[in-house]
Design an enzyme around this catalytic site. Structure first.
Site, PDB file in Angstrom:
ATOM      1  CG  ASP A   8      -1.954  -0.969   1.129  1.00 45.76           C
ATOM      2  OD1 ASP A   8      -2.800  -1.687   0.109  1.00 45.76           O
ATOM      3  OD2 ASP A   8      -2.980  -1.214   2.177  1.00 45.76           O
ATOM      4  NE  ARG A  56      -4.633  -2.197  -4.270  1.00 47.24           N
ATOM      5  CZ  ARG A  56      -4.371  -2.447  -2.635  1.00 47.24           C
ATOM      6  NH1 ARG A  56      -4.057  -0.927  -2.622  1.00 47.24           N
ATOM      7  NH2 ARG A  56      -4.394  -3.343  -2.737  1.00 47.24           N
TER       8      ARG A  56
END
Ligand code: FDA
Length: 319
Positions: A130, A181
């Site tokens: 992340d 992402r």
């Protein structure tokens, strides 16, 4: 204004100590979090898998400040990888590097990350790093590059469309055919580093999505390989129908096969969209957090959509 206040509260220790103790806050957080135990997460992923939706598990926790905390978190993350494997879940793992030592010592963080990647690789699982606030962007990308240079192929990263630097970061990672992402970004950033207006962030998101598709096409859509571990190069992380429609439009125009892009959404948000994309045959993955450290995650979800505050207060009124 409200968004800034909520993001400030998500980081304020005093607010965390106060709000995490409120039972109604915990109940409200459970809309966005699968539960506090690993068994809750396994149950939630099984439900998603039954609908043809995959998951990315997030064992909640961030900003750990002692070596012992980071090693403990790493051991828990390894347990999550084992649970995914043992329960044959269609799931991978998302990790925040500040949970495993990035605020403390880059070497310690790298050791912890490689321990996670090794176990993930033994279990045939992909790990997504992340992206946190901009003070950690460069360090996060550097550790990601180290992992790629060491030959790990079961790792990907997140890039944030609100940062000016992201265009360059994308080109920097292109030579690795990195799995990315794309999200808008959930932290409070100054105008020197990030687009201040939503219109600019939206435009940046569309531009970066198009570039990601081009890179994936140039690499021959590696998603089509038989390798089960690595997901497509492109993951689009948004709930905004306009971005999803625009990406699907670009895919048609550029002749990108539907399985070359994964649409990713957060647990508890736009369930209708999750199901409808999956029914249309697009790969859908739901980011599924669990654990007791739900406070900062929950506050960022409130900040993204201050209308969620109504739902938070209705839990208070229910007692
Ligand atoms: P946008 O804010 O434009 O909203 C569009 C619509 O989505 C809203 O009208 C509403 O219907 C719905 N929606 C959006 N947020 C909602 C909420 N909180 N509650 C209810 N409805 C909501 N960020 C980051 O900085 N680092 C990261 O690593 C990640 N990782 C990540 C993974 C995945 C799978 C997703 C989907 C998102 C992230 N994010 C993230 C968060 C991301 O940066 C961003 O803050 C949110 O996705 C909100 O932006 P959207 O593009 O979804 O929608």
């Amino acid at each position: 204004m409200l968004r800034r206040l909520l993001i400030y509260l998500s980081k304020a220790k005093w607010a965390q100590q106060l709000i995490s103790r409120w039972g109604f806050a915990r109940r409200a957080a459970l809309r966005f979090v699968a539960g506090e135990q690993l068994s809750d997460a396994v149950r939630a992923v099984n439900e998603l898998n039954k609908e043809g939706i995959q998951a990315s598990l997030d064992f909640l926790g961030e900003n750990n400040k002692t070596e012992a905390e980071t090693r403990e978190a790493t051991s828990r993350l390894v347990e999550v990888l084992d649970a995914i494997h043992q329960n044959q879940l269609k799931a991978n793992l998302s990790v925040k590097l500040s949970q495993i030592g990035l605020l403390l010592d880059q070497e310690l963080c790298e050791q912890n990350l490689l321990r996670i990647l090794d176990r993930a690789s033994e279990n045939g699982i992909f790990v997504r790093i992340d992206m946190e606030d901009s003070s950690l962007t460069e360090k996060t990308i550097t550790l990601f590059e180290h992992a790629l240079q060491k030959g790990y192929s079961n790792v990907g990263i997140v890039l944030q469309a609100y940062l000016y630097r992201t265009h360059d970061d994308l080109e920097r990672l292109a030579s690795f055919n990195a799995r990315i992402r794309l999200v808008k970004g959930a932290y409070k950033e100054p105008a020197e580093l990030a687009y201040p207006s939503m219109a600019e962030v939206n435009a940046s998101f569309d531009k970066l999505a198009e570039r990601l598709l081009q890179l994936s096409k140039a690499a021959g859509f590696p998603s089509e390989s038989a390798d089960q571990i690595t997901p497509p190069m492109v993951a689009i992380g948004t709930h905004a129908a306009r971005h999803i429609e625009s990406v699907i439009g670009m895919m048609r125009k550029m002749q990108v096969p539907p399985n070359a892009v994964e649409f990713q959404l957060l647990y508890g948000i736009r369930r209708d969209l999750q199901q409808s994309l999956s029914k249309q045959g697009y790969p859908v993955r739901v980011y599924t957090p669990f654990g007791t450290h739900w406070y900062p995650y929950f506050m960022r979800r409130l900040a993204e959509r201050p209308a969620n505050l109504k739902f938070f207060l209705s839990n208070y009124l229910k007692g």
